[in-house]
Design a protein around this motif. Structure first.
Motif, mmCIF file in Angstrom:
data_model
loop_
_atom_site.group_PDB
_atom_site.id
_atom_site.type_symbol
_atom_site.label_atom_id
_atom_site.label_comp_id
_atom_site.label_asym_id
_atom_site.label_seq_id
_atom_site.Cartn_x
_atom_site.Cartn_y
_atom_site.Cartn_z
ATOM 1 N N LEU A 162 8.294 8.086 7.633
ATOM 2 C CA LEU A 162 7.029 8.654 8.095
ATOM 3 C C LEU A 162 6.174 7.653 8.854
ATOM 4 C CD1 LEU A 162 5.914 10.861 5.071
ATOM 5 C CD2 LEU A 162 6.784 11.631 7.277
ATOM 6 N N TYR A 163 6.419 6.349 8.624
ATOM 7 C CA TYR A 163 5.571 5.326 9.229
ATOM 8 C C TYR A 163 6.446 4.322 9.975
ATOM 9 C CZ TYR A 163 1.988 7.317 6.263
ATOM 10 O OH TYR A 163 1.118 8.190 5.667
ATOM 11 N N THR A 164 6.222 4.213 11.268
ATOM 12 C CA THR A 164 6.980 3.260 12.076
ATOM 13 C C THR A 164 6.163 2.021 12.414
ATOM 14 O OG1 THR A 164 6.277 4.366 14.120
ATOM 15 C CG2 THR A 164 8.345 5.096 13.122
ATOM 16 N N TYR A 165 4.849 2.103 12.257
ATOM 17 C CA TYR A 165 3.958 1.007 12.631
ATOM 18 C C TYR A 165 2.751 1.018 11.707
ATOM 19 C CZ TYR A 165 0.199 -1.264 15.340
ATOM 20 O OH TYR A 165 -0.864 -2.036 15.739
ATOM 21 N N VAL A 166 2.515 -0.079 11.013
ATOM 22 C CA VAL A 166 1.328 -0.226 10.174
ATOM 23 C C VAL A 166 0.783 -1.641 10.393
ATOM 24 C CG1 VAL A 166 0.336 -0.158 7.864
ATOM 25 C CG2 VAL A 166 2.260 1.359 8.436
ATOM 26 N N PHE A 167 -0.354 -1.739 11.038
ATOM 27 C CA PHE A 167 -1.022 -3.019 11.247
ATOM 28 C C PHE A 167 -2.044 -3.213 10.128
ATOM 29 C CE2 PHE A 167 -4.764 -5.344 12.698
ATOM 30 C CZ PHE A 167 -4.199 -6.523 13.186
ATOM 31 N N PRO B 188 0.831 -1.208 0.000
ATOM 32 C CA PRO B 188 0.000 0.000 0.000
ATOM 33 C C PRO B 188 0.861 1.251 0.000
ATOM 34 C CG PRO B 188 0.024 -1.024 2.172
ATOM 35 C CD PRO B 188 0.694 -1.986 1.250
ATOM 36 N N GLU B 189 0.414 2.256 -0.745
ATOM 37 C CA GLU B 189 1.152 3.522 -0.801
ATOM 38 C C GLU B 189 0.547 4.504 0.193
ATOM 39 O OE1 GLU B 189 1.535 7.042 -3.974
ATOM 40 O OE2 GLU B 189 2.510 5.174 -4.618
ATOM 41 N N LEU B 190 1.361 4.933 1.166
ATOM 42 C CA LEU B 190 0.943 5.890 2.193
ATOM 43 C C LEU B 190 1.861 7.095 2.115
ATOM 44 C CD1 LEU B 190 0.440 3.466 5.243
ATOM 45 C CD2 LEU B 190 -1.122 3.933 3.347
ATOM 46 N N THR B 191 1.311 8.238 1.782
ATOM 47 C CA THR B 191 2.094 9.472 1.632
ATOM 48 C C THR B 191 3.334 9.213 0.773
ATOM 49 O OG1 THR B 191 1.390 9.974 3.908
ATOM 50 C CG2 THR B 191 2.874 11.542 2.852
ATOM 51 N N TYR B 192 3.131 8.603 -0.382
ATOM 52 C CA TYR B 192 4.174 8.333 -1.369
ATOM 53 C C TYR B 192 5.214 7.323 -0.894
ATOM 54 C CZ TYR B 192 2.060 12.668 -2.976
ATOM 55 O OH TYR B 192 1.147 13.636 -3.354
ATOM 56 N N ASN B 193 4.945 6.621 0.205
ATOM 57 C CA ASN B 193 5.804 5.546 0.676
ATOM 58 C C ASN B 193 5.138 4.209 0.368
ATOM 59 O OD1 ASN B 193 8.134 6.565 2.816
ATOM 60 N ND2 ASN B 193 6.399 7.971 2.670
ATOM 61 N N GLY C 261 3.766 15.521 8.502
ATOM 62 C CA GLY C 261 4.141 15.370 7.108
ATOM 63 C C GLY C 261 3.374 14.261 6.416
ATOM 64 N N ARG C 262 2.616 13.466 7.179
ATOM 65 C CA ARG C 262 1.820 12.397 6.597
ATOM 66 C C ARG C 262 0.464 12.934 6.181
ATOM 67 N NH1 ARG C 262 2.416 7.604 11.016
ATOM 68 N NH2 ARG C 262 0.265 8.276 11.394
ATOM 69 N N PHE C 263 -0.118 12.317 5.159
ATOM 70 C CA PHE C 263 -1.494 12.652 4.820
ATOM 71 C C PHE C 263 -2.375 12.393 6.041
ATOM 72 C CE2 PHE C 263 -0.569 11.793 0.129
ATOM 73 C CZ PHE C 263 -0.499 13.150 -0.156
ATOM 74 N N ALA C 264 -3.367 13.237 6.235
ATOM 75 C CA ALA C 264 -4.186 13.234 7.449
ATOM 76 C C ALA C 264 -4.797 11.863 7.727
ATOM 77 C CB ALA C 264 -5.294 14.279 7.320
#
Length: 417
Positions: free
Chosen positions: A143-148, A107-112, A209-212
């Motif tokens: 930008l993301y340290t944890y994604v469940f 999945p793409e989250l804030t261009y990551n 800096g992340r999308f809301a």
């Protein structure tokens, strides 16, 4: 009621090991009464029948077992994203023996691009799966340290062809049964292809800096209730510290909310009229309202929603009134000889409530019937207040987790009368 403790997945092992110490929660005053089935409190210490007499069936795991969308199936996930499934068959609690499938998604989250391995099973026509990303081994994702990640069957009303991939970004919800998902995708499990279900138009960034994260939200509780409403919760019209949200119906408009100003993210579809039931803030606390074209007030609650109340599914418990209330049906009852509690669960027909509470020097486990009659049990390490996974398996079995000295977990299933 305790204040929720915070668990950060990247350091789960350390935190779980340290979480063994019991929280000293002394009840107001000393309750003096004749010992009975509900137990007795003397100088803040609770004593009753020993919890061990319930003869729990146990399974050991490195991290807590959590209930899946399939009632008798559980999962445990480590900080590297490795998932184990467990099954309770009515007598034994053990590793799931059926096939487990793997799916890689990005999945793409804030261009990551977030690499997540999903482990999933298919049983009784249902699909359920989980995965976890932390940046411990992915330093390039800042930008993301944890994604469940949760993979599940999509409610038909959303009209998508694949499965639903739900992402939770809040590590404090790691061991909560009702999670908040802020990224939602349609996933093709044949190849891992993803597409977003909700529009991203005009989605702005927060100060991180992340999308809301508040742009579109779904919860486990709402997804279990929805049949006619392809709804999404959104705080897009408010700042990032908001406790106020609006409701959008995907099948009507994503540009204008169907109703506004709900308090928090408790949302259910009303089974009576396929409208909504949610909370609204009041001067003295909050209230439940139903909505079908206009709001109708149902019940008022006074006090602090975080300090004075405990939620579980459609139910809420008031520590001041010792009252359980169904937020959807408005039915309520008072439980005899129970005060502050940590967590509770309700069985499939709301005839039994399993309640966990912390006392000075020990813990309590209560079974409460719908008239408020209580059967109490006491022990020193029945549950862990950081692990809010207590749940019923059917009508008469309860799963609850405690943490051992080495940081591992004992997941107990007990049968209750």
């Amino acid at each position: 009621m305790k204040t929720a403790h915070k668990i950060l997945i990247p350091t789960l092992s350390v935190l779980l090991a340290g979480a063994i110490a019991l929280v000293a929660l002394t009840l107001n005053g000393t309750l003096k009464r004749k010992p009975g089935p509900e137990g007795e409190v003397v100088d803040g210490v609770y004593t009753s029948v020993d919890f061990a007499q319930l003869n729990p069936v146990s399974v050991q795991s490195k991290f807590p077992c959590m209930q899946t969308d399939i009632e008798n199936i559980f999962y445990s996930i480590d900080r590297s994203g490795n998932v184990s499934f467990y099954e309770y068959d009515g007598e034994n609690f053990d590793l799931y023996k059926g096939p487990v499938y793997a799916l890689n998604v990005y999945p793409e989250l804030t261009y990551n691009k977030i690499p997540i391995k999903i482990s999933y099973i298919v049983k009784d026509g249902k699909t359920t799966g989980y995965g976890l990303f932390t940046n411990a081994a992915n330093a390039g994702v800042n930008l993301y340290t944890y994604v469940f990640a949760k993979l599940t069957d999509a409610p038909e009303v959303y009209g998508i062809n694949g499965k639903m991939l739900l992402l939770s970004l809040d590590p404090n919800e790691a061991y909560k049964s009702d999670k908040t998902y802020v990224e939602i995708f349609n996933v093709d499990i044949t190849n891992g292809g993803l597409s977003r279900i909700f529009s991203q138009r005009d989605r702005g960034a927060d100060k991180t800096g992340r999308f809301a994260d508040r742009w579109h939200i779904l919860t486990d509780g709402f997804l279990k209730s929805c049949e006619k409403k392809a709804a999404v919760i959104s705080g897009r019209l408010y700042n990032e510290e908001t406790e106020v949200y609006d409701i959008y119906d995907l099948n009507r408009s994503m540009n204008r909310p169907e109703t506004t100003g709900m308090y928090g993210t408790f949302l259910r579809e009303n089974p009576k009229d396929n409208g909504y039931i949610y909370l609204k803030k009041t001067v003295q606390g909050f209230k439940t309202v139903s909505y079908l074209g206009q709001e109708t007030e149902l019940i008022r609650f006074d006090g602090d929603i975080d300090k004075d109340y405990v939620f579980s599914g459609n139910w809420i418990y008031s520590a001041k009134e010792h009252k359980f209330t169904n937020l959807v049906t408005s039915k309520s009852f008072v439980a005899k000889n129970i005060e502050a509690i940590d967590m509770f669960a309700v069985n499939s027909d709301a005839s039994k409530f399993a309640v966990a509470a912390t006392y000075k020097g020990g813990q309590a486990f209560f079974i409460v019937d719908k008239e408020g009659k209580v059967q109490g049990y006491s022990g020193e390490n029945i549950f862990n207040s950081n692990v809010e996974n207590i749940c019923f398996i059917g009508k008469d079995a309860v799963m609850i987790t405690t943490v051992n000295n080495d940081g591992s977990c004992t997941n107990n299933v007990v049968k209750v009368k």
